[in-house]
Scaffold this motif. Structure first.
Motif, PDB file in Angstrom:
ATOM      1  N   LEU A 238       7.684  33.950  45.336  1.00 22.27           N
ATOM      2  CA  LEU A 238       8.988  34.467  44.907  1.00 22.27           C
ATOM      3  C   LEU A 238       9.183  35.888  45.418  1.00 22.27           C
ATOM      4  O   LEU A 238      10.298  36.278  45.789  1.00 22.27           O
ATOM      5  CB  LEU A 238       9.093  34.430  43.382  1.00 22.27           C
ATOM      6  N   GLY A 239       8.088  36.670  45.446  1.00 23.16           N
ATOM      7  CA  GLY A 239       8.188  38.012  46.008  1.00 23.16           C
ATOM      8  C   GLY A 239       8.556  37.978  47.483  1.00 23.16           C
ATOM      9  O   GLY A 239       9.401  38.760  47.945  1.00 23.16           O
ATOM     10  N   ILE A 272      12.145  40.819  42.601  1.00 20.22           N
ATOM     11  CA  ILE A 272      12.938  39.613  42.334  1.00 20.22           C
ATOM     12  C   ILE A 272      14.276  39.984  41.702  1.00 20.22           C
ATOM     13  O   ILE A 272      15.337  39.484  42.112  1.00 20.22           O
ATOM     14  CB  ILE A 272      12.151  38.649  41.421  1.00 20.22           C
ATOM     15  N   HIS A 273      14.226  40.860  40.707  1.00 21.36           N
ATOM     16  CA  HIS A 273      15.454  41.260  40.015  1.00 21.36           C
ATOM     17  C   HIS A 273      16.425  41.937  40.980  1.00 21.36           C
ATOM     18  O   HIS A 273      17.627  41.647  40.991  1.00 21.36           O
ATOM     19  CB  HIS A 273      15.108  42.197  38.854  1.00 21.36           C
ATOM     20  N   ASP A 274      15.905  42.843  41.796  1.00 24.67           N
ATOM     21  CA  ASP A 274      16.757  43.567  42.746  1.00 24.67           C
ATOM     22  C   ASP A 274      17.396  42.636  43.765  1.00 24.67           C
ATOM     23  O   ASP A 274      18.570  42.791  44.126  1.00 24.67           O
ATOM     24  CB  ASP A 274      15.946  44.638  43.469  1.00 24.67           C
ATOM     25  N   ALA A 275      16.624  41.654  44.249  1.00 27.93           N
ATOM     26  CA  ALA A 275      17.112  40.785  45.325  1.00 27.93           C
ATOM     27  C   ALA A 275      18.104  39.743  44.834  1.00 27.93           C
ATOM     28  O   ALA A 275      19.122  39.481  45.491  1.00 27.93           O
ATOM     29  CB  ALA A 275      15.936  40.101  46.015  1.00 27.93           C
ATOM     30  N   PHE A 276      17.823  39.136  43.685  1.00 28.35           N
ATOM     31  CA  PHE A 276      18.645  38.010  43.227  1.00 28.35           C
ATOM     32  C   PHE A 276      19.620  38.370  42.112  1.00 28.35           C
ATOM     33  O   PHE A 276      20.472  37.548  41.747  1.00 28.35           O
ATOM     34  CB  PHE A 276      17.739  36.869  42.757  1.00 28.35           C
ATOM     35  N   GLY A 277      19.476  39.553  41.546  1.00 26.36           N
ATOM     36  CA  GLY A 277      20.404  39.975  40.503  1.00 26.36           C
ATOM     37  C   GLY A 277      20.143  39.340  39.152  1.00 26.36           C
ATOM     38  O   GLY A 277      20.982  39.445  38.254  1.00 26.36           O
TER      39      GLY A 277
END
Length: 473
Positions: A238-239, A272-277
């Protein structure tokens, strides 16, 4: 004895068998999320008694142990949850050594199951036409083999997805073609993620299989083509996919991201949070039957103790209070009567954090007891090694392997970094933990070593295979 398997067209029949079972059990399981504690306790009690009756009547292994504990048929009929602590602990070593006597179908033997596994590398056939076979743990210790009927497997699989399905229903109703999930897990169907991806291919749940062992570019292409609204996979993959999303090569609009099977570090969670929101959910799912989830971005798991009772105990086998980290967890799988696991030892360390409103166990997961690096009488927890790695901005992923006098660290990095400074920082942490004259080597690699069957990347790899570790080695 011959092995009967489902192959070819049998796979379609197996998928058809799973779909209605999932559709039937999902509403039942979702309703349990709103149970009261007394409802949960009554269900646990009745399920536990049924498990004990079946184990005593069909498993020679358990019949002998339960009889030795004084558990007669009458005692089973009045057995209470508080009585569970009176029963002996079951280990993986015992289970594998006495496999033929543990299982409740006398046709099943370990030799038969091992032959079946050898022939099941690419498709998920049923052994004797009746049983799902899963294997786990081979890359980090004694391998475990787990058997269950397809219907019993559904009782394990539904808690893995019921919270997500409940959230999607609340968000906008159940999708007509089912909940679509991109699965970045094992390629082999003898691993639970690989088996689930093979058989759950239609409503109410449809997995888009993108095995972690595939090249990242291939995974990206498959996910771009499928556009799943949810993503489930190993933390390290996922990273990688989050970085592909930020680079514009992966183009997903996700409502949920769930990490499983590997440690979800704070840096991967942020990426993950930064990339996918969306903040990732962390899922704990053991082949032995225990399943738990965090809230998005959270660290405390809520465990599905309606399907698997979990006891957090210390080295002496006594329950630990909330806020105290356990030495191990004892699980009693309430839905698998094919291979009863009663007070079965997991080496995971949990720190209990009270109960949910429904009475489910809440706890943080603090790693596995056998992840510690032992040097003679000294045990070094993996957390000792992470501080310096997390402070090195260029480090994207890492894998630490124990050596007789220290560690070797494989690093996947976004840019050049000072190998000497990183090694010195880790050496200092090991000295502070009590290791004399530690030796640390750093190797920059393109990708982490992954298990060829599961696709997992174990972040901390202890020195094993019976080799003696000591500071004098």
């Amino acid at each position: 004895m011959t092995t009967t398997t489902d192959t070819g067209s049998g796979l379609a029949a197996l998928r058809a068998r799973f779909a209605p079972a999932l559709a039937d059990r999902l509403p039942v399981h979702i309703a349990r999320l709103d149970w009261r504690p007394d409802q949960l306790a009554e269900f646990q009690r009745s399920s536990l008694r049924a498990l004990l009756r079946h184990a005593a009547g069909h498993s020679p292994f358990h019949a002998a142990r339960l009889a030795a504990a004084g558990l007669t048929r009458a005692a089973i009929d009045s057995f209470e949850l508080s009585d569970l602590a009176q029963l002996p602990v079951m280990t993986k070593t015992q289970m594998m050594a006495d496999f033929d006597d543990v299982v409740t179908d006398r046709r099943l033997t370990r030799a038969l199951v091992e032959r079946h596994i050898t022939n099941s590398a690419t498709e998920p056939p049923l052994i004797l036409g009746d049983y799902v076979v899963l294997a786990s743990g081979g890359s980090s210790g004694l391998r475990g083999i787990y058997l269950q009927t397809p219907e019993e497997y559904v009782e394990f699989g539904v808690p893995c997805i019921r919270r997500a399905m409940a959230a999607f229903i609340a968000f906008g109703g159940q999708p007509a073609d089912g909940l679509v999930v991109g699965m970045v897990g094992a390629a082999s169907p003898i691993h639970s993620t690989g088996f689930g991806a093979s058989v759950a291919t239609g409503p109410p749940v449809r997995f888009i299989s993108t095995p972690a062992t595939l090249p990242t570019a291939t995974i990206v292409d498959r996910l771009n083509a499928a556009q799943p609204p949810a993503l489930l996979g190993y933390a390290s993959k996922l990273g990688e996919l989050a970085r592909e999303q930020r680079a514009g090569r992966l183009r997903l609009r996700l409502l949920a991201v769930t990490s499983c099977a590997e440690m979800l570090t704070s840096e991967v969670r942020e990426v993950i949070h930064d990339a996918f929101g969306v903040a990732p959910i962390n899922m704990f799912a053991s082949s032995e039957g225990l399943v738990g989830h965090t809230e998005p971005g959270g660290e405390v798991f809520t465990f599905a103790t309606d399907t698997c009772i979990a006891e957090c105990v210390d080295d002496a086998g006594q329950p630990v209070p909330d806020g105290t980290t356990s030495a191990r967890v004892l699980v009693t799988n309430l839905h698998n009567q094919t291979q009863p696991l009663i007070r079965y030892e997991l080496t995971d360390r949990f720190t209990p954090a009270g109960l949910s409103a429904a009475g489910f166990l809440r706890a943080t997961v603090d790693g596995r007891a056998d992840d510690g690096f032992r040097y003679g009488d000294l045990t070094v927890h993996p957390s000792v090694l992470t501080t310096t790695l997390l402070q090195t901005a260029a480090v994207r992923e890492y894998q630490v392997r124990q050596k007789p006098r220290g560690v070797t660290v494989a690093v996947v990095a976004d840019a050049d970094f000072d190998h000497g400074n990183l090694a010195a920082g880790i050496e200092g942490s090991l000295r502070q933990a009590g290791l004399t004259d530690p030796e640390v080597s750093i190797a920059r690699v393109d990708a982490l070593t992954r298990d060829p069957l599961t696709g997992k990347a174990k972040r901390f790899v202890p020195w094993r295979e019976g080799r003696q570790i000591s500071q004098e080695a």
